[in-house]
Design a protein around this motif. Structure first.
Motif, PDB file in Angstrom:
ATOM      1  N   ALA A 426       0.890  -1.176  -0.074  1.00 56.52           N
ATOM      2  CA  ALA A 426      -0.001  -0.221   0.070  1.00 56.52           C
ATOM      3  C   ALA A 426       1.045   1.208  -0.166  1.00 56.52           C
ATOM      4  O   ALA A 426       0.318   2.292  -0.349  1.00 56.52           O
ATOM      5  CB  ALA A 426      -0.952  -0.106   1.251  1.00 56.52           C
ATOM      6  N   ALA A 427       2.081   1.234   0.448  1.00 57.52           N
ATOM      7  CA  ALA A 427       2.883   2.352   0.529  1.00 57.52           C
ATOM      8  C   ALA A 427       3.518   2.531  -0.803  1.00 57.52           C
ATOM      9  O   ALA A 427       4.197   3.786  -0.864  1.00 57.52           O
ATOM     10  CB  ALA A 427       3.949   2.174   1.585  1.00 57.52           C
ATOM     11  N   ALA A 428       3.316   1.955  -1.659  1.00 58.66           N
ATOM     12  CA  ALA A 428       4.166   2.123  -3.057  1.00 58.66           C
ATOM     13  C   ALA A 428       3.748   3.170  -3.801  1.00 58.66           C
ATOM     14  O   ALA A 428       2.369   3.508  -3.536  1.00 58.66           O
ATOM     15  CB  ALA A 428       3.889   0.802  -4.123  1.00 58.66           C
ATOM     16  N   ARG A 429       4.434   3.987  -4.257  1.00 55.04           N
ATOM     17  CA  ARG A 429       4.030   5.218  -4.935  1.00 55.04           C
ATOM     18  C   ARG A 429       4.171   4.848  -6.478  1.00 55.04           C
ATOM     19  O   ARG A 429       5.016   4.585  -6.987  1.00 55.04           O
ATOM     20  CB  ARG A 429       5.033   6.602  -4.877  1.00 55.04           C
ATOM     21  CG  ARG A 429       5.050   6.782  -3.243  1.00 55.04           C
ATOM     22  CD  ARG A 429       5.815   8.191  -3.137  1.00 55.04           C
ATOM     23  NE  ARG A 429       7.238   8.103  -3.689  1.00 55.04           N
ATOM     24  CZ  ARG A 429       7.668   8.770  -4.526  1.00 55.04           C
ATOM     25  NH1 ARG A 429       7.183   9.796  -5.274  1.00 55.04           N
ATOM     26  NH2 ARG A 429       8.870   8.596  -5.171  1.00 55.04           N
ATOM     27  N   VAL A 430       3.026   4.727  -7.244  1.00 57.83           N
ATOM     28  CA  VAL A 430       2.922   4.211  -8.371  1.00 57.83           C
ATOM     29  C   VAL A 430       2.183   5.169  -9.454  1.00 57.83           C
ATOM     30  O   VAL A 430       1.087   5.808  -8.812  1.00 57.83           O
ATOM     31  CB  VAL A 430       1.915   2.791  -8.208  1.00 57.83           C
ATOM     32  CG1 VAL A 430       1.608   2.364  -9.786  1.00 57.83           C
ATOM     33  CG2 VAL A 430       2.799   2.021  -7.807  1.00 57.83           C
ATOM     34  N   ALA A 431       2.725   5.293 -10.510  1.00 57.52           N
ATOM     35  CA  ALA A 431       1.720   6.373 -11.540  1.00 57.52           C
ATOM     36  C   ALA A 431       1.702   5.579 -12.684  1.00 57.52           C
ATOM     37  O   ALA A 431       2.332   4.936 -13.268  1.00 57.52           O
ATOM     38  CB  ALA A 431       2.875   7.281 -11.963  1.00 57.52           C
ATOM     39  N   PRO A 432       0.213   5.630 -13.164  1.00 57.92           N
ATOM     40  CA  PRO A 432      -0.330   5.028 -14.288  1.00 57.92           C
ATOM     41  C   PRO A 432      -0.112   5.757 -15.366  1.00 57.92           C
ATOM     42  O   PRO A 432      -0.046   7.063 -15.401  1.00 57.92           O
ATOM     43  CB  PRO A 432      -1.707   4.952 -13.948  1.00 57.92           C
ATOM     44  CG  PRO A 432      -2.308   5.966 -13.079  1.00 57.92           C
ATOM     45  CD  PRO A 432      -0.849   6.410 -12.382  1.00 57.92           C
ATOM     46  N   GLY A 433       0.092   5.047 -16.702  1.00 57.61           N
ATOM     47  CA  GLY A 433       0.272   5.779 -17.822  1.00 57.61           C
ATOM     48  C   GLY A 433       0.033   5.073 -19.007  1.00 57.61           C
ATOM     49  O   GLY A 433      -0.192   3.712 -18.972  1.00 57.61           O
ATOM     50  N   ARG A 434      -0.543   5.382 -20.076  1.00 64.39           N
ATOM     51  CA  ARG A 434      -0.876   4.797 -21.339  1.00 64.39           C
ATOM     52  C   ARG A 434      -0.165   5.342 -22.395  1.00 64.39           C
ATOM     53  O   ARG A 434       0.324   6.424 -22.730  1.00 64.39           O
ATOM     54  CB  ARG A 434      -2.501   5.067 -21.642  1.00 64.39           C
ATOM     55  CG  ARG A 434      -2.900   4.363 -23.194  1.00 64.39           C
ATOM     56  CD  ARG A 434      -4.416   4.607 -22.990  1.00 64.39           C
ATOM     57  NE  ARG A 434      -5.002   3.654 -22.454  1.00 64.39           N
ATOM     58  CZ  ARG A 434      -6.233   3.449 -22.630  1.00 64.39           C
ATOM     59  NH1 ARG A 434      -7.203   4.008 -23.206  1.00 64.39           N
ATOM     60  NH2 ARG A 434      -6.802   2.425 -21.640  1.00 64.39           N
ATOM     61  N   GLY A 435       0.321   4.409 -23.411  1.00 64.88           N
ATOM     62  CA  GLY A 435       1.158   4.572 -24.586  1.00 64.88           C
ATOM     63  C   GLY A 435       0.474   3.978 -25.730  1.00 64.88           C
ATOM     64  O   GLY A 435      -0.354   3.016 -25.801  1.00 64.88           O
ATOM     65  N   VAL A 436       0.487   4.847 -26.848  1.00 70.35           N
ATOM     66  CA  VAL A 436      -0.129   4.359 -28.175  1.00 70.35           C
ATOM     67  C   VAL A 436       1.052   4.304 -29.387  1.00 70.35           C
ATOM     68  O   VAL A 436       1.423   5.598 -29.427  1.00 70.35           O
ATOM     69  CB  VAL A 436      -1.363   5.123 -28.580  1.00 70.35           C
ATOM     70  CG1 VAL A 436      -1.770   4.901 -29.798  1.00 70.35           C
ATOM     71  CG2 VAL A 436      -2.445   5.263 -27.299  1.00 70.35           C
ATOM     72  N   ALA A 437       0.927   3.268 -29.821  1.00 68.52           N
ATOM     73  CA  ALA A 437       2.334   3.272 -31.053  1.00 68.52           C
ATOM     74  C   ALA A 437       1.506   2.262 -32.114  1.00 68.52           C
ATOM     75  O   ALA A 437       0.888   1.554 -32.044  1.00 68.52           O
ATOM     76  CB  ALA A 437       3.381   2.421 -30.699  1.00 68.52           C
ATOM     77  N   ILE A 438       2.030   3.044 -33.484  1.00 72.24           N
ATOM     78  CA  ILE A 438       1.481   2.442 -34.485  1.00 72.24           C
ATOM     79  C   ILE A 438       2.633   1.908 -35.397  1.00 72.24           C
ATOM     80  O   ILE A 438       3.711   2.496 -35.340  1.00 72.24           O
ATOM     81  CB  ILE A 438       0.778   3.536 -35.450  1.00 72.24           C
ATOM     82  CG1 ILE A 438      -0.354   3.988 -34.386  1.00 72.24           C
ATOM     83  CG2 ILE A 438      -0.070   2.863 -36.502  1.00 72.24           C
ATOM     84  CD1 ILE A 438      -0.878   5.426 -34.809  1.00 72.24           C
TER      85      ILE A 438
END
Lengths: 733, 156
Positions: A426-438
């Protein structure tokens, strides 16, 4: 309709019950086990090879270059690579001698008592100083290949445009990591010939190579069930086969040469590392690309292998699926004293498409536009012209992008993905992200390569069954299932009456190699043609028209009826290999990959939540097999992105040559995947099919890089994006 | 040393060095070759077998340890009359096997999960299979197959 059905794979029952026979599962009477003695040096003179007089050599066969009956050369594109080093070694792990003994332990023990005296020489390890270096590895300039693709006036437009964005991108080596290591058996035949049986993609490559090594062509090559290839078993098996054959002929007994994993990782070919410089002019107001100058540098290692073709595919794909009116791409493939690199799924395209997609992100950043918007503005449309001057038709780029975005809108699968909070809970500092490539990927050989190759396939009536004869191997991708479905579809019979003959060069014609996303699309087309020809031949023999089974019932002869088809050049492709102008590929596949990640801000670890892809496959001949390949390729691409790093020592030897420290993704590392298909039929492929083997590997890494940037601002322009590199980039951001 | 154990329901006995790898005894001495070697150091799971119902890497097990034990390999998953184990059947329909070299290990690991965990979630399936490496499938269809096999078994 059998096409488009999820037919169960032909080799499935044998594979799920443990009955499938891979090379190491077969042991003829009197079989010896081989082991390869390799160079510990990147570059050295061989002063002599002696056998330890205190070791018992009575049941051991030893071979050096002097024992090769024919030429000491691995025939491929050029004749630079020896079967066994003779007088000099040019890379670490180069084969110097061979031993064979009654069991693996004896062979291994014997290998330690072959004493090779070396005088180490200064190696050339840096590809950036290789071309033209006085230290000669290959010919007079160390250049395996230099290719320029040019369209318009890139230099002039770059000089005249205000906004020019430059970037440099680097990618490391990647190992194919088929789970079955390289393995080959050579069996001397009673008639004086020799049979090679083993793990391979291209039986006729081995025929071609061994004719020279043996000095005669009394040989046949048989594919064993093969435990993965991914390009790693395209050209390398010729070396293993040559070694097994030389040992077997000297010993007069069958010899099995199965690589241990550590040996396989140290010795065999990998994906070429690259340094890629991009300079792109862009119109700030419209966001449109104006001109591009790309310089690619690849390290081919100590021998040529197939490196010129890798360079070729790289220069042709270097801009990604984006229209740009003025382009100059220069590709340079050079030699160093490192183990030779070779074929690996994508063949130069994954390297350049990482760079191309990252550069699009850089342009977006500098223009203050979203990466997605910039892509939409520049994606290829019908009628656009590629850097080689090919006018594109049936472009699926926008379609795959929009479909993938739609699929990605749906939530994560109901069951969710693993809760991998192990890195801090629960202490983890996590950042979500999305990437799109073609991605775009040219299917099949470059230009009119197929017309020159003239791949062949036979189809025969044998009793009430139909048998297909091709040299196209099934290495897991499902060829042995696809081809019978095509033939059964044409003949209108049940698929269980159609079988593949063993891929044995004694009986099958040369269908060309199992490479370049060409097997289903090109050889599948030849097989379809052969089936049509067989039906016509049967009609002619019986003197009637009608359904296949009716004609078969009227047949008087019980003799097999066999026909051969050959690749027909119906496409009218125009290609000039001297100028690199024209129709570079018969058609292109299109794919969009969307990756959702969590970046751990304290460890730099990237966790994959989900991967959505949409791919234009032309026609999914067997959707389960098709999507299975796409998913496997995507995960190989994620491994390339973050965890697969080949670490070299000062001699160019792989330090992490074990599965404990060369890390490929497990089921826990892999995301849940959504794999959507677009079907824009290709007129030159059977039932509209395009090649799909390589495209899934092309842009997952680029999507991950963009996702990391979206998550935490860290900009990574180098693969793999290990936790250490992510943390370093995070500190700079 | 004489070592006796039960292999796929039948009694076997071999003369082997006590520290010989179970994997070699199976493949080379008994010629039961469905169990594969991918790395030889317990990382890839291609050699997964059951010893008294527990999944282990046969490349790390000295054969002396199976003295008197029950060993199950991929060849022992189907019923004696040939009916496939649900996970074998599900691998066929879902495309869980491609090149097939990792398949025996996955099937054995999945069979252990099936025996011990009645209704695992997808994450639990992934965790149970995390000791087995596959390079062809991306694991998606393997997880699909195991989840379906477990559903089939629960419904049977």
């Amino acid at each position: 309709m059998l096409i488009g059905q999820d037919l169960i794979r032909a080799d499935g029952p044998a594979k799920v019950t443990g009955q499938a026979r891979y090379v190491d599962d077969v042991r003829p009477d009197g079989c010896l086990y081989g082991f390869t003695v390799r160079s510990p040096w990147a570059h050295a003179r061989i002063d002599g090879i002696e056998l330890d007089p205190d070791f018992d050599w009575t049941d051991i066969t030893v071979c050096t270059a002097a024992d090769i009956p024919g030429e000491n050369v691995v025939a491929l594109m050029t004749d630079d690579q020896p079967v066994l080093a003779d007088g000099v070694v040019r890379h670490v792990a180069e084969p110097v001698a061979l031993v064979a003994g009654p069991d693996r332990d004896r062979a291994l023990a014997a290998s330690h008592h072959v004493r090779v005296a070396y005088t180490p020489l200064t190696p050339l390890m840096d590809p950036e100083v290789s071309a033209g270096n006085a230290h000669r590895i290959f010919r007079d300039d160390n250049v395996y290949s230099r290719i320029t693709v040019e369209h318009g006036e890139a230099e002039r437009v770059l000089a005249e445009t205000d906004t020019v964005i430059t970037g440099t991108y680097r990618v490391g080596l990647q190992e194919q990591l088929y789970i079955e290591p390289q393995g080959m058996m050579a069996i001397p035949r009673a008639d004086g010939g020799v049979t090679l049986f083993g793990s391979m993609q291209c039986p006729y490559y081995i025929v071609k190579a061994l004719k020279r090594v043996l000095g005669h062509d009394d040989l046949n090559v048989v594919q064993a069930v093969t435990g993965g290839g991914f390009g790693g078993k395209e050209e390398y098996p010729s070396i293993v086969a040559a070694h097994a054959a030389v040992l077997a002929l000297k010993a007069g007994r069958p010899v099995k040469l199965i690589y241990r994993r550590d040996d396989d990782l140290r010795a065999t070919t990998k994906r070429h590392p690259a340094i890629m410089h991009y300079r792109v002019a862009v119109d700030r107001a419209t966001g449109k690309l104006q001109a591009a100058h790309v310089k690619l540098l690849f390290d081919g290692g100590a021998y040529n292998t197939l490196s010129p073709v890798v360079n070729s595919r790289a220069v042709l794909h270097a801009l990604g699926p984006y229209a740009c009116p003025h382009v100059k791409v220069e590709g340079l493939m050079v030699a160093t004293n490192t183990p030779p690199n070779g074929a690996f799924r994508g063949f130069g395209a994954p390297q350049v498409m990482f760079a191309a997609e990252r550069h699009m992100d850089r342009i977006a950043r500098e223009l203050g536009r979203s990466p997605l918007e910039l892509r939409r503005l520049n994606l290829y449309q019908d009628g656009d012209v590629t850097p080689s001057g090919q006018r594109l038709v049936d472009v699926g780029a926008t379609q795959v992008l929009e479909l993938a975005l739609k699929e990605a809108e749906a939530g994560l699968p109901a069951s969710g993905v693993p809760d991998r909070a192990g890195g801090g809970g629960a202490a983890a500092r996590v950042a979500p992200g999305r990437g799109v490539a073609i991605a775009w990927h040219g299917c099949g050989f470059t230009g009119n390569g197929e017309a020159a190759l003239k791949g062949q396939a036979d189809v025969a009536i044998e009793g009430d069954r139909v048998v297909i004869y091709t040299a196209s191997t099934d290495i897991g991708q499902g060829t042995d299932t696809i081809f019978p479905a095509i033939v059964a579809e044409v003949l209108g019979i049940s698929v269980d009456r159609v079988a593949n003959a063993d891929h044995d060069t004694a009986t099958v014609p040369d269908s060309g190699p199992t490479v370049a996303s060409r097997t289903a699309m090109v050889v599948g087309g030849v097989v379809k043609q052969a089936a049509e020809k067989l039906l016509a031949a049967l009609q002619a023999e019986v003197g009637a028209e009608g359904a296949f089974d009716d004609l078969l019932a009227q047949r008087k002869s019980a003799a097999p009826l066999r026909v051969r088809a050959q690749y027909r050049d119906d496409l009218g492709l125009v290609w000039d290999p001297a100028t690199y102008r024209g129709d570079a590929y018969p058609t292109y596949g299109w794919a969009c990959v969307i990756v959702d990640v969590d970046v751990d801000l304290d460890t730099g670890e990237v966790l994959y939540r989900r991967l959505v892809s949409a791919t234009d496959v032309g026609k999914a001949l067997n959707p389960v097999l098709c999507t299975g390949q796409l998913e496997g390729g995507a995960l190989q691409g994620l491994g390339y992105a973050t965890c697969e790093e080949v670490v070299l020592d000062d001699q160019g030897g792989m330090r992490n040559n074990r599965l404990t420290n060369y890390i490929i993704p497990t089921a826990l590392d892999a995301p849940e995947m959504v794999t959507a298909l677009v079907e824009i039929p290709f007129s030159g492929g059977p039932f509209g099919a395009k090649g799909i083997g390589e495209i899934p590997h092309d842009v997952p890494a680029a999507a991950v890089a963009q996702a990391i940037e979206a998550a935490c601002g860290a900009v990574l322009d180098r693969l793999p994006m290990t936790p250490e590199r992510v943390l370093a980039a995070l500190q700079e951001s | 040393m004489r070592i006796g154990f039960t292999l796929n329901g039948g009694e076997v006995a071999v003369d082997a060095l006590p520290m010989a790898r179970l994997l070699d005894v199976l493949r080379e001495d008994l010629r039961v070759t469905g169990t594969k070697e991918g790395c030889g150091e317990g990382e890839c799971g291609a050699c997964t077998v059951l010893i008294d119902g527990r999944a282990v890497n046969a490349c790390l097990v000295p054969v002396v340890q199976v003295q008197g034990a029950a060993v199950t390999t991929v060849e022992g998953l189907a019923a004696p009359e040939g009916r496939l184990h649900p996970v074998q059947a599900a691998f066929l329909t879902h495309g869980g096997a491609q090149c097939g070299i990792c398949t025996p290990g996955f099937l054995v690991a999945a069979a252990e999960l099936l025996a011990h965990t009645p209704r695992p979630t997808r994450p639990q399936v992934r965790e149970a299979l995390a000791g087995n490496l596959c390079r062809c499938t991306g694991y998606q269809k393997i997880v699909d197959a195991v989840v379906e096999a477990l559903a089939t078994e629960a419904g049977a």
